[in-house]
Design a protein around this motif. Structure first.
Motif, PDB file in Angstrom:
ATOM      1  N   ASN A 153       0.846  -1.229   0.009  1.00 53.40           N
ATOM      2  CA  ASN A 153       0.050   0.085   0.175  1.00 53.40           C
ATOM      3  C   ASN A 153       0.733   1.158   0.035  1.00 53.40           C
ATOM      4  O   ASN A 153       0.490   2.289  -0.624  1.00 53.40           O
ATOM      5  N   TRP A 154       2.058   1.274   0.546  1.00 47.92           N
ATOM      6  CA  TRP A 154       2.844   2.362   0.736  1.00 47.92           C
ATOM      7  C   TRP A 154       3.499   2.495  -0.780  1.00 47.92           C
ATOM      8  O   TRP A 154       3.562   3.685  -1.159  1.00 47.92           O
ATOM      9  N   ALA A 155       3.957   1.457  -1.397  1.00 47.11           N
ATOM     10  CA  ALA A 155       4.479   1.863  -2.586  1.00 47.11           C
ATOM     11  C   ALA A 155       3.519   2.155  -3.500  1.00 47.11           C
ATOM     12  O   ALA A 155       3.797   3.043  -4.373  1.00 47.11           O
ATOM     13  N   LYS A 156       2.307   1.567  -3.525  1.00 49.92           N
ATOM     14  CA  LYS A 156       1.180   1.859  -4.536  1.00 49.92           C
ATOM     15  C   LYS A 156       0.847   3.379  -4.344  1.00 49.92           C
ATOM     16  O   LYS A 156       0.553   4.000  -5.461  1.00 49.92           O
ATOM     17  N   ASN A 157       0.819   3.859  -3.046  1.00 52.09           N
ATOM     18  CA  ASN A 157       0.259   5.328  -2.922  1.00 52.09           C
ATOM     19  C   ASN A 157       1.386   6.343  -2.865  1.00 52.09           C
ATOM     20  O   ASN A 157       1.029   7.413  -3.100  1.00 52.09           O
ATOM     21  N   ASN A 158       2.685   5.889  -2.745  1.00 48.20           N
ATOM     22  CA  ASN A 158       3.466   7.029  -2.581  1.00 48.20           C
ATOM     23  C   ASN A 158       4.830   7.054  -3.505  1.00 48.20           C
ATOM     24  O   ASN A 158       5.664   7.755  -3.352  1.00 48.20           O
ATOM     25  N   THR A 159       4.896   6.101  -4.402  1.00 46.42           N
ATOM     26  CA  THR A 159       6.123   6.037  -5.248  1.00 46.42           C
ATOM     27  C   THR A 159       5.661   6.111  -6.591  1.00 46.42           C
ATOM     28  O   THR A 159       4.521   5.551  -7.011  1.00 46.42           O
ATOM     29  N   PRO A 160       6.756   6.447  -7.599  1.00 43.74           N
ATOM     30  CA  PRO A 160       6.263   6.394  -8.942  1.00 43.74           C
ATOM     31  C   PRO A 160       6.240   5.234  -9.799  1.00 43.74           C
ATOM     32  O   PRO A 160       5.477   5.130 -10.825  1.00 43.74           O
ATOM     33  N   ILE A 161       6.924   4.109  -9.173  1.00 45.40           N
ATOM     34  CA  ILE A 161       6.934   2.890 -10.110  1.00 45.40           C
ATOM     35  C   ILE A 161       6.944   1.958  -8.966  1.00 45.40           C
ATOM     36  O   ILE A 161       7.736   1.171  -8.503  1.00 45.40           O
ATOM     37  N   PRO A 162       5.338   1.767  -8.437  1.00 44.37           N
ATOM     38  CA  PRO A 162       5.238   0.952  -7.296  1.00 44.37           C
ATOM     39  C   PRO A 162       5.956  -0.653  -7.376  1.00 44.37           C
ATOM     40  O   PRO A 162       6.187  -0.933  -6.239  1.00 44.37           O
ATOM     41  N   LEU A 163       5.518  -1.188  -8.648  1.00 40.19           N
ATOM     42  CA  LEU A 163       6.195  -2.681  -8.373  1.00 40.19           C
ATOM     43  C   LEU A 163       7.662  -2.671  -8.237  1.00 40.19           C
ATOM     44  O   LEU A 163       8.235  -3.584  -7.584  1.00 40.19           O
ATOM     45  N   LEU A 164       8.269  -1.843  -8.821  1.00 42.44           N
ATOM     46  CA  LEU A 164       9.813  -1.703  -8.838  1.00 42.44           C
ATOM     47  C   LEU A 164      10.172  -1.469  -7.386  1.00 42.44           C
ATOM     48  O   LEU A 164      10.899  -2.234  -6.902  1.00 42.44           O
ATOM     49  N   TYR A 165       9.481  -0.567  -6.847  1.00 36.30           N
ATOM     50  CA  TYR A 165       9.759   0.031  -5.459  1.00 36.30           C
ATOM     51  C   TYR A 165       9.377  -1.300  -4.434  1.00 36.30           C
ATOM     52  O   TYR A 165      10.308  -1.447  -3.649  1.00 36.30           O
TER      53      TYR A 165
END
Length: 300
Positions: free
Chosen positions: A271-283
């Motif tokens: 959820n953090w990656a999805k909401n707050n990063t430009p490339i969620p899967l990579l992050y």
């Protein structure tokens, strides 16, 4: 300790201190007693008791009659309990200049704590001000003074050298600039809360809601700072998921990745990656690999 000569405007900023509790009465006692000694007196304490069975509420009613106790339930984790307190503050606060301070019950503070938070906030408006965390059993050992974060590589690193003693850090600077701040002692202008809303308890029921809220505030132009002279003494061993497993068996990894008490909970981190990063899967891939490596290294 005598109050400093620093004046906070009219000295009438009201600070609403929100403390979510679930048992651990002895910690709550120490926390409330330390708050009672503050040199800055314009504050109110709201304890959110979400299911304690150790007499926490009864003790507070009897010994701290000025503390407002809200009753939650066992389904609540940190975020929902804190939101209950924040909602109460929004109902009773009548000034846009008030503040909310989120605090955990396993923390003890010095008598100048509120004064030092306000000082940094006043001198660096608009600001969202956190605390230096120190091991209660080793009171010169700093273990948190701000986090720097990379939204691509998922790398977190301390904003200062944690090898410094508390005294040295305080001599070097009055505050530290951070990318993210936790809720373990953070002063938030109520104007920020009224503008951005509550903590996100759907996506972050226990961990990361505090950091996510600080990130939202930063995006709105607030300075994220840690006041080096605003110190919380913490029972370090009580934070996070207690590693009581003797070996890395299935139960261990299940708790590590799925327990709400674990900061490595996969759903929370996705959820953090999805909401707050430009490339969620990579992050998320980097983040999962990093936490796994760190855990194997500790256990190895």
């Amino acid at each position: 300790m005598k109050p400093s000569n620093f004046q906070f405007g009219s000295n009438k900023y009201m600070i609403y201190i929100i403390i979510p509790v679930f048992n651990r009465l002895e910690y709550t006692k120490s926390c409330l007693f330390s708050i009672n000694e503050q040199t800055y007196k314009q504050y109110k304490v709201i304890v959110v008791d979400h299911g304690s069975t150790d007499g926490t509420s009864e003790f507070i009613y009897e010994n701290f009659p000025d503390v407002h106790v809200l009753q939650g339930d066992e389904s609540m984790w940190w975020t929902a309990a804190t939101n209950l307190g924040v909602q109460k503050v929004l109902e009773i606060s009548d000034s846009i200049n008030d503040f909310v301070l989120t605090l955990n019950n396993d923390l003890v503070v010095r008598d100048n704590y509120l004064e030092e938070l306000l000082k940094v906030c006043e001198e660096n408006k608009p600001a969202f001000v956190g605390s230096v965390s120190v091991d209660i059993n080793s009171r010169e050992r700093v273990y948190f003074a701000g986090t720097l974060w990379n939204n691509i590589t998922a790398k977190y690193r301390p904003a200062v050298d944690l090898g410094l003693s508390l005294k040295t850090l305080q001599k070097r600077q009055d505050f530290v600039v951070a990318d993210l701040l936790p809720g373990r002692g953070v002063l938030i202008p109520i104007a920020c809360i009224r503008e951005l809303g509550l903590y996100n308890q759907r996506d972050f029921p226990h961990y990361m809601a505090d950091e996510e809220f600080s990130l939202r505030c930063k995006k709105q132009g607030y300075n994220l700072l840690v006041a080096t002279k605003a110190v919380v003494f913490s029972h370090v061993e009580e934070t996070g998921l207690k590693q009581h497993h003797k070996k890395m068996d299935f139960s261990y990894w299940k708790d590590f990745y799925t327990s709400p008490k674990s900061p490595n909970n996969l759903r929370t981190r996705w959820n953090w990656a999805k909401n707050n990063t430009p490339i969620p899967l990579l992050y998320f891939t980097f983040d999962t690999a990093r936490t796994l490596y760190s855990q194997l290294k500790v256990k190895g």
